[in-house]
Design an enzyme around this catalytic site. Structure first.
Site, short mmCIF file in Angstrom:
data_model
loop_
_atom_site.label_atom_id
_atom_site.label_comp_id
_atom_site.label_asym_id
_atom_site.label_seq_id
_atom_site.Cartn_x
_atom_site.Cartn_y
_atom_site.Cartn_z
N SER A 19 0.88 -1.13 0.10
CA SER A 19 0.06 -0.06 0.06
C SER A 19 0.92 1.26 0.13
CB SER A 19 -0.90 0.07 1.42
OG SER A 19 -1.43 1.04 1.32
N LYS B 226 -3.00 4.98 -2.75
CA LYS B 226 -4.09 5.89 -2.03
C LYS B 226 -4.60 7.05 -2.98
CE LYS B 226 -4.14 3.86 2.15
NZ LYS B 226 -5.12 3.34 2.65
N ASP C 133 -13.59 -1.83 3.16
CA ASP C 133 -12.82 -1.97 4.16
C ASP C 133 -13.46 -1.36 5.42
OD1 ASP C 133 -10.81 -1.64 6.20
OD2 ASP C 133 -9.22 -0.51 4.81
N GLU D 110 -11.12 0.55 -3.45
CA GLU D 110 -11.51 0.07 -1.82
C GLU D 110 -12.31 1.35 -1.29
OE1 GLU D 110 -7.70 -1.39 -0.13
OE2 GLU D 110 -8.72 -1.18 2.09
N LYS E 194 -1.12 -1.23 -4.54
CA LYS E 194 -2.32 -0.24 -4.19
C LYS E 194 -1.84 1.21 -3.93
CE LYS E 194 -4.63 0.02 0.50
NZ LYS E 194 -5.38 -0.85 1.54
N GLY F 271 -3.95 -4.00 6.06
CA GLY F 271 -2.88 -3.72 7.29
C GLY F 271 -2.98 -2.44 7.89
N ASP G 136 -7.25 2.82 -3.12
CA ASP G 136 -7.76 2.93 -1.96
C ASP G 136 -8.19 4.45 -1.51
OD1 ASP G 136 -8.95 2.63 0.81
OD2 ASP G 136 -7.09 1.71 1.62
N LYS H 212 -9.46 -7.00 8.26
CA LYS H 212 -8.52 -6.45 9.09
C LYS H 212 -8.77 -7.20 10.57
CE LYS H 212 -7.15 -2.18 6.84
NZ LYS H 212 -7.42 -0.80 6.92
O1 OSB Z 1 -7.00 1.75 4.60
O2 OSB Z 1 -5.98 0.09 4.50
C1 OSB Z 1 -6.05 1.20 4.79
C2 OSB Z 1 -2.93 2.45 6.93
C3 OSB Z 1 -3.84 3.01 7.79
C4 OSB Z 1 -5.04 3.01 7.81
C5 OSB Z 1 -5.74 2.51 6.77
C6 OSB Z 1 -5.08 1.66 5.66
C7 OSB Z 1 -3.85 1.65 6.00
C8 OSB Z 1 -3.05 1.01 4.82
C9 OSB Z 1 -1.80 0.70 4.87
O3 OSB Z 1 -3.54 0.97 3.70
C10 OSB Z 1 -1.56 -0.73 4.88
C11 OSB Z 1 -0.36 -1.08 5.56
O4 OSB Z 1 0.73 -1.25 4.63
O5 OSB Z 1 0.04 -1.66 6.77
MG MG Z 2 -8.39 0.72 3.13
#
Ligand code: OSB
Ligand code: MG
Length: 371
Positions: A138, A166, A241, A216, A164, A293, A191, A265
């Site tokens: 991510s 953001k 999510d 996402e 992925k 994560g 995401d 999660k």
């Molecule tokens: O939306 O998946 C998410 C990190 C913090 C809060 C929300 C998210 C995330 C990530 C990071 O996308 C995932 C990771 O690398 O741990």
């Molecule tokens: Mg997410």
């Protein structure tokens, strides 16, 4: 094996990220986390509370988790006889929300039970469908598009199986177009962390052109019904999510066709027992899942690896190498990936790694023993 928790130790630790992580709700430079140690006789089980430092992803944050655990969860579980870790979540199910605080302790109990049985956590939860976990990364919002493209190139070269990125309004269609121009063949997804509303439907439809694996959580964190309408208008599958905090919500979202994929999660659903139920509901409906994560340190990361050995975790998750996050992790060895973008599971008891206690002490700002 049955157990009784005679002591709980809460620790608040602080770890700087090697690179800031930016989502539609903000930028994180440093993590502050609560670790939960549950003791039974001479053995300890460990869990990590995965919430952020502020209540922006969900309602929880590091210090709310501490209070929830100390004032409301610990008194319900200390000295209670549990036939198995499967029963732990039920002792605090009357608490509204705060799944990540509850889940940190619940996960510690599964680790404890695995150690009491001298078995691995992945066996204890009924996993083991695969020995190697497929990994994705991510990547947060960057200051510039060239910086983002450089990061993607590094991760693709490291072997990660999907990328992925953001997105948020103003950092979406044009950015994805540039990524696709340079990387036409990668498995790519976006995401939004709830940054859009149904008023943005035309903008989100423009993403269909880029054949993303999924988008996402585009809409509000607590809004399943609007996702039904958006999914009907999109070719790209929606992955939920934030919206999925229980197996019941997963069942509703799937039945209403709000999504085609679910990100599980551990913390968001309150621990392994509910994560397994979400997994089972999705599998029964042929909806694939993957492990999300929360910028975890080693203990949370190792728990995610165990979770991702359940059979329906068929898509690469956001579980990647420790060094992407930390100069030094709290476990040894650090989590590493293979050249094929996988993590090989370990057979050691519990979550399978050793805790670097000296390092842990050095980053602990506060601790408290509850009896
Ligand atoms: O939306 O998946 C998410 C990190 C913090 C809060 C929300 C998210 C995330 C990530 C990071 O996308 C995932 C990771 O690398 O741990
Ligand atoms: Mg997410």
């Amino acid at each position: 094996m049955s157990f009784r928790i005679d002591e709980i130790v809460l620790r608040r630790i602080r770890m700087p990220l090697v690179h800031f992580f930016e989502t539609s709700f903000g930028r994180t430079y440093e993590r502050a986390m609560v670790l939960v140690e549950v003791k039974c006789g001479g053995l300890s089980g460990w869990g990590e509370v995965t919430c952020g430092e502020n209540p922006f992803y969900n309602e929880e944050w590091t210090d709310s988790a501490w209070l929830i655990l100390k004032d409301f969860v610990a008194p319900r579980v200390l000295n209670h006889e549990f036939a198995s870790a499967d029963e732990v979540g039920g002792r605090s199910a009357h608490i509204r929300g705060h799944n990540m605080a509850r889940g940190g302790l619940e996960a510690a109990c599964w680790d404890l039970e695995a150690r009491l049985n001298d078995t691995s956590l992945w066996k204890q939860i009924g996993g083991g469908a695969r020995k190697e976990i497929p990994c994705g990364v991510s990547i947060g919002i960057q200051d510039t598009v060239p910086q983002l493209l450089k990061k993607i190139e590094t991760e693709v070269n490291d072997g990660y199986q999907r990328i992925k990125v953001k997105i948020k309004p103003g950092w979406d269609v044009d950015v994805i177009r540039e990524i696709r121009a340079q990387f036409p063949g990668i498995k790519l997804m976006a995401d939004a962390n709830s940054a859009y509303t149904l008023a943005d439907i035309d903008r989100l439809k423009r993403l269909d052109e880029f054949y993303l694996m999924m988008i996402e959580q585009p809409l509000a964190h607590d809004e399943i019904i609007d996702h039904v309408q958006l999914q009907a208008a999109l070719q790209t599958p929606i992955c939920l999510d934030e919206c999925i905090r229980s197996a019941h919500q997963a069942e509703q979202a799937i039945r209403m066709k709000a999504c085609g994929i679910i990100n599980i999660k551990l913390g968001r659903v309150g621990g392994f027992a509910e994560a397994k139920r979400v997994h089972d509901v999705a599998m029964a409906h042929n909806v694939p899942v993957w492990c999300g994560g929360m910028l975890e340190a080693g203990i949370g990361r190792a728990h995610n690896i165990a979770l991702a050995t359940l059979p329906n975790f068929v898509l690469p998750g956001d579980v990647s190498a420790s060094k992407r996050y930390w100069k030094q992790d709290i476990i040894r060895p650090a989590v590493e990936t293979t050249a094929n973008g996988t993590i090989i599971t370990r057979d050691n008891p519990g979550f399978g790694y050793d805790i670097d206690l000296d390092f842990l002490h050095s980053i602990t700002e506060r601790w408290e023993t509850l009896r």
